[in-house]
Design an enzyme around this catalytic site. Structure first.
Site, PDB file in Angstrom:
ATOM      1  N   SER A 155       0.853  -1.179   0.000  1.00 48.83           N
ATOM      2  CA  SER A 155       0.000   0.000   0.000  1.00 48.83           C
ATOM      3  C   SER A 155       0.892   1.232   0.000  1.00 48.83           C
ATOM      4  O   SER A 155       1.909   1.257   0.704  1.00 48.83           O
ATOM      5  CB  SER A 155      -0.910   0.005   1.223  1.00 48.83           C
ATOM      6  N   GLY A 160      -3.635  -3.257  14.438  1.00 46.86           N
ATOM      7  CA  GLY A 160      -2.519  -3.106  13.501  1.00 46.86           C
ATOM      8  C   GLY A 160      -1.485  -2.113  13.990  1.00 46.86           C
ATOM      9  O   GLY A 160      -1.638  -1.462  15.027  1.00 46.86           O
ATOM     10  N   ARG A 161      -0.431  -2.006  13.217  1.00 46.78           N
ATOM     11  CA  ARG A 161       0.683  -1.123  13.562  1.00 46.78           C
ATOM     12  C   ARG A 161       0.295   0.315  13.185  1.00 46.78           C
ATOM     13  O   ARG A 161       0.197   0.655  12.004  1.00 46.78           O
ATOM     14  CB  ARG A 161       1.939  -1.563  12.816  1.00 46.78           C
ATOM     15  N   ARG A 188      -3.478  -6.387  -2.708  1.00 46.94           N
ATOM     16  CA  ARG A 188      -3.491  -7.208  -1.510  1.00 46.94           C
ATOM     17  C   ARG A 188      -4.136  -8.572  -1.769  1.00 46.94           C
ATOM     18  O   ARG A 188      -4.939  -8.732  -2.701  1.00 46.94           O
ATOM     19  CB  ARG A 188      -4.255  -6.491  -0.386  1.00 46.94           C
ATOM     20  N   HIS A 222      -2.243   7.194  -4.942  1.00 47.26           N
ATOM     21  CA  HIS A 222      -2.409   6.093  -3.993  1.00 47.26           C
ATOM     22  C   HIS A 222      -2.536   4.791  -4.769  1.00 47.26           C
ATOM     23  O   HIS A 222      -3.140   4.747  -5.848  1.00 47.26           O
ATOM     24  CB  HIS A 222      -3.672   6.320  -3.160  1.00 47.26           C
ATOM     25  N   ASN A 234      -2.787   0.275  -4.003  1.00 45.73           N
ATOM     26  CA  ASN A 234      -2.835  -0.827  -3.046  1.00 45.73           C
ATOM     27  C   ASN A 234      -3.123  -2.106  -3.808  1.00 45.73           C
ATOM     28  O   ASN A 234      -4.004  -2.131  -4.664  1.00 45.73           O
ATOM     29  CB  ASN A 234      -3.916  -0.564  -1.991  1.00 45.73           C
ATOM     30  N   HIS A 264       2.685  12.064  -1.473  1.00 40.87           N
ATOM     31  CA  HIS A 264       2.277  13.469  -1.384  1.00 40.87           C
ATOM     32  C   HIS A 264       3.404  14.340  -1.949  1.00 40.87           C
ATOM     33  O   HIS A 264       4.371  14.651  -1.245  1.00 40.87           O
ATOM     34  CB  HIS A 264       2.011  13.863   0.068  1.00 40.87           C
TER      35      HIS A 264
END
Length: 332
Positions: free
Chosen positions: A118, A289-290, A136, A132, A134, A122
């Site tokens: 992901s 999650g982290r 998965r 962006h 992603n 910017h």
């Protein structure tokens, strides 16, 4: 069948089964994702160097108590790129969060693993859009039962001072990578992207869209595992095909302080969307999650203005009046 414990020395050349992924299939997906992360970081660093900067990605390897881990690569304070995060993760989840089971009640009570890349970029120059991407894979497992799996992902573009040619190019890349998988795939996943990246509380699109897909599997699309994986690869590689020419043409364009302030104002919409609607953010927060990796998509600076209304006829007015509306970009 369980594929949670993968031997990293397994033969990566193993051919995928038609509908049920093996441990070797999962390793092949993981190997692609690790390589994709590295290639995207290299390409973005090259743009930074070409623009006279020397900022590089700093890798941060981490592990998760429940199992798995990842590598977060973050570039900050660049000359061309103000902030970029390119994250790889492969995690194991023992208790699936509500954000997963609400949409898929058949996976409740199963253990799962999720892996993906992901990224959010910017740029500093308001003439270069935020981008962006992603890709998965999610696999839910139960002892003695076949895994339930699906792929998801996409990429989308959020311009501040859009150029029509860039919008057409972006969607042409989307169309061309989808074409080998079916005549309707681009139209379906473009519409899904337009619907997904919509700020309902403002009745406004986040950007000009691109592709978004989820739950892609044999059950939903009739594609075998290998076809689904090939589509993941096409989307992952397609992001670079879409964004690099835009960087090349826009990163050295001059801009004013007023344009910079408008960029920060529009970044506020990005923050709103990610914190309120984004499935990945919600899944990460609900699955313990982290946090640093989950929120790395946030821009380093953003602003909000009370009832800001750009003057009619200005580029700022044109952004929302024309560009931030779903349209057939390839028919223009």
């Amino acid at each position: 069948m369980s594929i949670s414990n993968i031997d990293n020395q397994a033969d990566l050349s193993t051919v995928a089964s038609e509908t049920t992924p093996t441990s070797q299939d999962i390793l092949r997906v993981r190997a692609f994702l690790v390589d994709l992360q590295a290639r995207i970081c290299d390409a973005l660093e090259a743009q930074e160097r070409d623009g006279g900067g020397n900022a590089t990605f700093v890798p941060d390897d981490w592990e998760r108590k429940e199992g798995g881990g990842g590598r977060s690569c973050v570039l900050t304070d660049g000359t061309v790129i103000e902030k970029a995060g390119v994250m790889f993760s492969h995690i194991h989840v023992h208790n699936l969060p509500a954000s997963a089971t609400a949409r898929h009640p058949n996976i409740a009570g199963r253990k799962a693993q999720a892996m993906g890349v992901s990224l959010v970029v910017h740029p500093k120059n308001p003439n270069v859009p935020t981008s962006h991407s992603n890709v998965r894979l999610f696999v839910a497992e139960a002892e003695g039962e076949a895994p339930i799996w699906w792929f998801g992902g996409g990429f989308d573009l959020t311009p501040f001072y859009p150029v029509l040619a860039d919008c057409v190019h972006w969607h042409q890349v989307c169309h061309d990578l989808c074409a080998p998988f079916g005549d309707h795939i681009y139209a379906d996943f473009k519409q899904w992207c337009d619907e997904y990246f919509h700020l309902r509380h403002r009745d406004e699109q986040r950007g000009i869209g691109g592709l978004f897909y989820d739950d892609v599997s044999t059950e939903s699309r009739g594609w075998d595992f290998e076809t689904c994986f090939n589509f993941m690869k096409a989307v992952g590689n397609g992001y670079l095909d879409g964004i690099m020419p835009i960087f090349e043409q826009r990163k050295d364009m001059p801009y004013t302080e007023a344009q910079r302030e408008f960029q920060l104002y529009r970044r506020g919409r990005y923050v709103e969307y990610n914190l309120v609607y984004d499935r990945g953010t919600l899944f990460g927060l609900q699955s313990n999650g982290r946090i640093e990796s989950i929120l790395v998509s946030m821009p380093p600076l953003a602003s909000w203005h009370y009832r800001f209304e750009p003057a009619e006829g200005t580029p700022e007015f044109e952004l929302t009046d024309y560009y931030l509306k779903p349209r057939d970009w390839l028919a223009l």
